[in-house]
Design a protein around this motif. Structure first.
Motif, mmCIF file in Angstrom:
data_model
loop_
_atom_site.group_PDB
_atom_site.id
_atom_site.type_symbol
_atom_site.label_atom_id
_atom_site.label_comp_id
_atom_site.label_asym_id
_atom_site.label_seq_id
_atom_site.Cartn_x
_atom_site.Cartn_y
_atom_site.Cartn_z
ATOM 1 N N PHE A 61 -75.853 -14.717 -5.428
ATOM 2 C CA PHE A 61 -75.141 -14.588 -6.699
ATOM 3 C C PHE A 61 -75.375 -13.230 -7.338
ATOM 4 O O PHE A 61 -76.467 -12.678 -7.265
ATOM 5 N N GLU A 62 -74.333 -12.736 -7.984
ATOM 6 C CA GLU A 62 -74.396 -11.454 -8.683
ATOM 7 C C GLU A 62 -73.531 -11.577 -9.933
ATOM 8 O O GLU A 62 -72.434 -12.140 -9.877
ATOM 9 N N SER A 63 -74.016 -11.058 -11.042
ATOM 10 C CA SER A 63 -73.199 -11.119 -12.251
ATOM 11 C C SER A 63 -72.022 -10.165 -12.105
ATOM 12 O O SER A 63 -72.120 -9.137 -11.432
ATOM 13 N N GLU A 64 -70.904 -10.503 -12.710
ATOM 14 C CA GLU A 64 -69.695 -9.674 -12.596
ATOM 15 C C GLU A 64 -69.947 -8.261 -13.107
ATOM 16 O O GLU A 64 -69.447 -7.305 -12.540
ATOM 17 N N SER A 65 -70.734 -8.121 -14.164
ATOM 18 C CA SER A 65 -70.986 -6.786 -14.699
ATOM 19 C C SER A 65 -71.748 -5.924 -13.695
ATOM 20 O O SER A 65 -71.489 -4.736 -13.568
ATOM 21 N N GLU A 66 -72.669 -6.518 -12.937
ATOM 22 C CA GLU A 66 -73.392 -5.777 -11.899
ATOM 23 C C GLU A 66 -72.442 -5.365 -10.783
ATOM 24 O O GLU A 66 -72.514 -4.250 -10.271
ATOM 25 N N ALA A 67 -71.548 -6.268 -10.407
ATOM 26 C CA ALA A 67 -70.582 -5.970 -9.347
ATOM 27 C C ALA A 67 -69.636 -4.850 -9.769
ATOM 28 O O ALA A 67 -69.322 -3.964 -8.982
ATOM 29 N N GLN A 68 -69.217 -4.872 -11.017
ATOM 30 C CA GLN A 68 -68.310 -3.835 -11.511
ATOM 31 C C GLN A 68 -69.024 -2.491 -11.576
ATOM 32 O O GLN A 68 -68.452 -1.451 -11.243
ATOM 33 N N ARG A 69 -70.289 -2.464 -11.986
ATOM 34 C CA ARG A 69 -71.050 -1.206 -12.043
ATOM 35 C C ARG A 69 -71.232 -0.635 -10.644
ATOM 36 O O ARG A 69 -71.200 0.573 -10.456
ATOM 37 N N ALA A 70 -71.436 -1.497 -9.660
ATOM 38 C CA ALA A 70 -71.655 -1.047 -8.291
ATOM 39 C C ALA A 70 -70.393 -0.375 -7.715
ATOM 40 O O ALA A 70 -70.477 0.488 -6.867
#
Length: 72
Positions: A61-70
């Motif tokens: 699992f990964e938070s959407e905000s982390e995925a967007q920053r990546a």
């Protein structure tokens, strides 16, 4: 939340039916996680998946905000 279950299962060449059979987790639950349509999941299920796949919670699992920053 972003769920990476499909990626992890693909890399290990596992099918939903295999994971359901080996873990005892309901096939529908695994399918919803795999397709990222699950709205909630029991902590016991997350724990079983982590142990079975030999991964950490953060790898599934990964938070959407982390995925967007990546992506930036």
């Amino acid at each position: 939340m972003k769920c990476h279950l499909s990626t992890i299962m693909g890399s290990k060449r596992l099918k939903i039916a295999d994971v359901a059979r080996d873990t005892g987790i309901n096939r529908g639950t695994i399918t919803r996680l795999y397709n990222e349509t699950a709205t909630r999941v029991e902590l016991e299920v997350v724990d079983q998946l982590c142990k079975y796949l030999s991964v950490s919670v953060g790898e599934i699992f990964e938070s959407e905000s982390e995925a967007q920053r990546a992506e930036l």
